[in-house]
Design a protein around this motif. Sequence first.
Motif, PDB file in Angstrom:
ATOM      1  N   PHE A 101       0.843  -1.218   0.000  1.00 14.13           N
ATOM      2  CA  PHE A 101       0.000   0.000   0.000  1.00 14.13           C
ATOM      3  C   PHE A 101       0.871   1.259   0.000  1.00 14.13           C
ATOM      4  O   PHE A 101       0.586   2.235   0.691  1.00 14.13           O
ATOM      5  CB  PHE A 101      -1.000  -0.004   1.169  1.00 14.13           C
ATOM      6  N   CYS A 132       5.155  -9.829  13.050  1.00 12.99           N
ATOM      7  CA  CYS A 132       4.911  -8.551  12.371  1.00 12.99           C
ATOM      8  C   CYS A 132       6.045  -7.563  12.632  1.00 12.99           C
ATOM      9  O   CYS A 132       6.459  -6.829  11.740  1.00 12.99           O
ATOM     10  CB  CYS A 132       3.566  -7.961  12.805  1.00 12.99           C
ATOM     11  N   CYS A 153       9.543  -6.230   9.925  1.00 18.34           N
ATOM     12  CA  CYS A 153       9.258  -4.835   9.545  1.00 18.34           C
ATOM     13  C   CYS A 153      10.541  -4.055   9.223  1.00 18.34           C
ATOM     14  O   CYS A 153      11.506  -4.104   9.998  1.00 18.34           O
ATOM     15  CB  CYS A 153       8.510  -4.152  10.690  1.00 18.34           C
ATOM     16  N   PRO A 154      10.553  -3.310   8.121  1.00 10.22           N
ATOM     17  CA  PRO A 154      11.765  -2.548   7.768  1.00 10.22           C
ATOM     18  C   PRO A 154      12.012  -1.327   8.651  1.00 10.22           C
ATOM     19  O   PRO A 154      13.076  -0.725   8.559  1.00 10.22           O
ATOM     20  CB  PRO A 154      11.492  -2.112   6.318  1.00 10.22           C
ATOM     21  N   THR A 155      11.048  -0.969   9.508  1.00  8.88           N
ATOM     22  CA  THR A 155      11.259   0.226  10.340  1.00  8.88           C
ATOM     23  C   THR A 155      11.370  -0.084  11.827  1.00  8.88           C
ATOM     24  O   THR A 155      11.616   0.818  12.622  1.00  8.88           O
ATOM     25  CB  THR A 155      10.131   1.267  10.134  1.00  8.88           C
ATOM     26  N   ARG A 176       2.291  -0.887  18.899  1.00 10.88           N
ATOM     27  CA  ARG A 176       2.977  -1.071  17.611  1.00 10.88           C
ATOM     28  C   ARG A 176       2.376  -0.192  16.524  1.00 10.88           C
ATOM     29  O   ARG A 176       3.082   0.476  15.774  1.00 10.88           O
ATOM     30  CB  ARG A 176       2.910  -2.537  17.179  1.00 10.88           C
ATOM     31  N   LYS A 229       3.851   3.424  14.312  1.00 11.67           N
ATOM     32  CA  LYS A 229       3.944   3.599  12.858  1.00 11.67           C
ATOM     33  C   LYS A 229       3.256   4.880  12.388  1.00 11.67           C
ATOM     34  O   LYS A 229       3.776   5.605  11.548  1.00 11.67           O
ATOM     35  CB  LYS A 229       3.321   2.387  12.139  1.00 11.67           C
ATOM     36  N   CYS A 280       5.592   3.531   8.814  1.00 12.61           N
ATOM     37  CA  CYS A 280       5.115   2.362   8.077  1.00 12.61           C
ATOM     38  C   CYS A 280       5.312   2.723   6.613  1.00 12.61           C
ATOM     39  O   CYS A 280       4.852   3.775   6.157  1.00 12.61           O
ATOM     40  CB  CYS A 280       3.647   2.084   8.358  1.00 12.61           C
ATOM     41  N   THR A 281       6.003   1.878   5.877  1.00 10.56           N
ATOM     42  CA  THR A 281       6.356   2.206   4.496  1.00 10.56           C
ATOM     43  C   THR A 281       5.428   1.550   3.479  1.00 10.56           C
ATOM     44  O   THR A 281       5.658   1.659   2.281  1.00 10.56           O
ATOM     45  CB  THR A 281       7.798   1.756   4.201  1.00 10.56           C
ATOM     46  N   GLY A 282       4.414   0.835   3.975  1.00  6.05           N
ATOM     47  CA  GLY A 282       3.473   0.194   3.051  1.00  6.05           C
ATOM     48  C   GLY A 282       4.008  -1.055   2.393  1.00  6.05           C
ATOM     49  O   GLY A 282       3.468  -1.513   1.384  1.00  6.05           O
ATOM     50  N   CYS A 283       5.066  -1.650   2.986  1.00  7.94           N
ATOM     51  CA  CYS A 283       5.690  -2.828   2.354  1.00  7.94           C
ATOM     52  C   CYS A 283       4.812  -4.060   2.419  1.00  7.94           C
ATOM     53  O   CYS A 283       4.997  -5.000   1.641  1.00  7.94           O
ATOM     54  CB  CYS A 283       7.047  -3.126   2.992  1.00  7.94           C
ATOM     55  N   GLY A 284       3.892  -4.090   3.373  1.00 11.57           N
ATOM     56  CA  GLY A 284       2.949  -5.205   3.470  1.00 11.57           C
ATOM     57  C   GLY A 284       3.497  -6.450   4.152  1.00 11.57           C
ATOM     58  O   GLY A 284       2.794  -7.458   4.263  1.00 11.57           O
ATOM     59  N   ARG A 285       4.739  -6.405   4.648  1.00 10.45           N
ATOM     60  CA  ARG A 285       5.323  -7.636   5.206  1.00 10.45           C
ATOM     61  C   ARG A 285       4.552  -8.138   6.422  1.00 10.45           C
ATOM     62  O   ARG A 285       4.372  -9.342   6.604  1.00 10.45           O
ATOM     63  CB  ARG A 285       6.786  -7.397   5.604  1.00 10.45           C
ATOM     64  N   CYS A 286       4.108  -7.211   7.296  1.00 14.09           N
ATOM     65  CA  CYS A 286       3.424  -7.693   8.510  1.00 14.09           C
ATOM     66  C   CYS A 286       2.134  -8.404   8.130  1.00 14.09           C
ATOM     67  O   CYS A 286       1.789  -9.428   8.725  1.00 14.09           O
ATOM     68  CB  CYS A 286       3.197  -6.558   9.502  1.00 14.09           C
ATOM     69  N   MET A 315      -1.924  -3.557   8.640  1.00  9.57           N
ATOM     70  CA  MET A 315      -2.007  -2.119   8.924  1.00  9.57           C
ATOM     71  C   MET A 315      -3.200  -1.468   8.237  1.00  9.57           C
ATOM     72  O   MET A 315      -3.842  -0.569   8.792  1.00  9.57           O
ATOM     73  CB  MET A 315      -0.715  -1.422   8.485  1.00  9.57           C
TER      74      MET A 315
HETATM   75  S1  SF4 Z   1       3.482  -2.673   6.257  1.00  9.80           S
HETATM   76 FE1  SF4 Z   1       3.949  -3.615   8.262  1.00  9.80          FE
HETATM   77  S2  SF4 Z   1       6.004  -4.468   8.011  1.00  9.80           S
HETATM   78 FE2  SF4 Z   1       5.742  -2.953   6.347  1.00  9.80          FE
HETATM   79  S3  SF4 Z   1       6.514  -1.009   7.172  1.00  9.80           S
HETATM   80 FE3  SF4 Z   1       4.306  -1.067   7.592  1.00  9.80          FE
HETATM   81  S4  SF4 Z   1       4.199  -1.876   9.693  1.00  9.80           S
HETATM   82 FE4  SF4 Z   1       6.247  -2.403   8.930  1.00  9.80          FE
END
Ligand code: SF4
Length: 348
Positions: free
Chosen positions: A138, A242, A246-248, A299, A303, A316-322, A332
Amino acid sequence: MELYKIDEKGLAEAMARVMEDYRVVAPVEKGPKHVFDDIEDWSDARPMAVGTVLPPKKYAFPQRETLLRFTLTGETPEAEAVMDDTPVVMAGVHPCDIAGLRCIDHTLAGRHFDEHYGARRMNAIVFGFDCMPDEHCFCTSVGTLKAESGYDLFFTPIQTGGFVIRIGTPRGRQLFEKYFQHAEGAGVYEESLEADFRQRKAEAVTAHIDAPVDDLPEVYQESMDSEVWDKWGAVCFSCGSCSLVCPTCYCFDVQDRVSLDGSEGRRDRIWDACTLPDFATVAGGHDFRPTAPKRLIHRHNRKFNYQQERYGEPHCTGCGRCGRSCLVHINMVTVANELIAEQKGEEA
Ligand code: SF4
Ligand code: SF4
């Protein structure tokens, strides 16, 4: 900013030369997933693969690292810091993970400068690559669709084949001039192809937060008592996945390992996670976040509220990993949209 283009063959030849001089890491296939790992052949790299299990942050802030070694045999204990400044080329870093590195920089290389992180980070060379989203991404909701900075070189695939290259730093220019002899100058046409890729990428994003990112701190501040937290907290396993992907996230524990005879040892830093039980247990046994809902509130506010207010951008960078890693589908976007809907008086 000058623009260049290179075809696939020219890129492979350039990366082969880079690999003669540098440790190179990139996304590679690992079963059904992708992980960042060392590569010795560019044909193994999948630089546009979305959703590596762990972000490239692990090369600047490893899961476990030794901070210092000490001896306890003399009259006074002696300790020596362990620093790792080996250069590493991280190829295939997407705009969201470039933003993730910037977020970690805020904390570990800002007002409080962590020398261990700083040594690795300054020698982490970023070859950014653009990507196409999956259903968990996202980036369009949090301003990370495009990387404006934070890379040495950035590669965008174009429809005519190959990549457009942008140079982001003086170090990037040196590397480009040394290794990318097959690149050619690009112009307005290639720039339009680059813009076209990004437009298609934006249109391919399917997960969206239903409010402007600048409104999110207020949404979260007003939602501390929301039933949304109880709903998701009731199914959360408190497994910590999660946070760990997370990259952050940057929480860590420090542990001393001492030899059996007590003569020497080392001090290690290992990742920790605020979503794990007992993370917030302090001396005396008091746990100030003893339940899953309380840990989720913390948590998610890290973000979109606390860090965003402090540093001017969401952490939160929107990477979607969590969302990809959570066994009970807590993510998220869903949580944010339920909080937003609740505040609007809509059915969550
Ligand atoms: S989408 Fe989840 S894993 Fe990715 S940056 Fe946001 S909180 Fe961290
Ligand atoms: S990954 Fe899901 S279940 Fe595990 S702690 Fe995070 S939100 Fe809870």
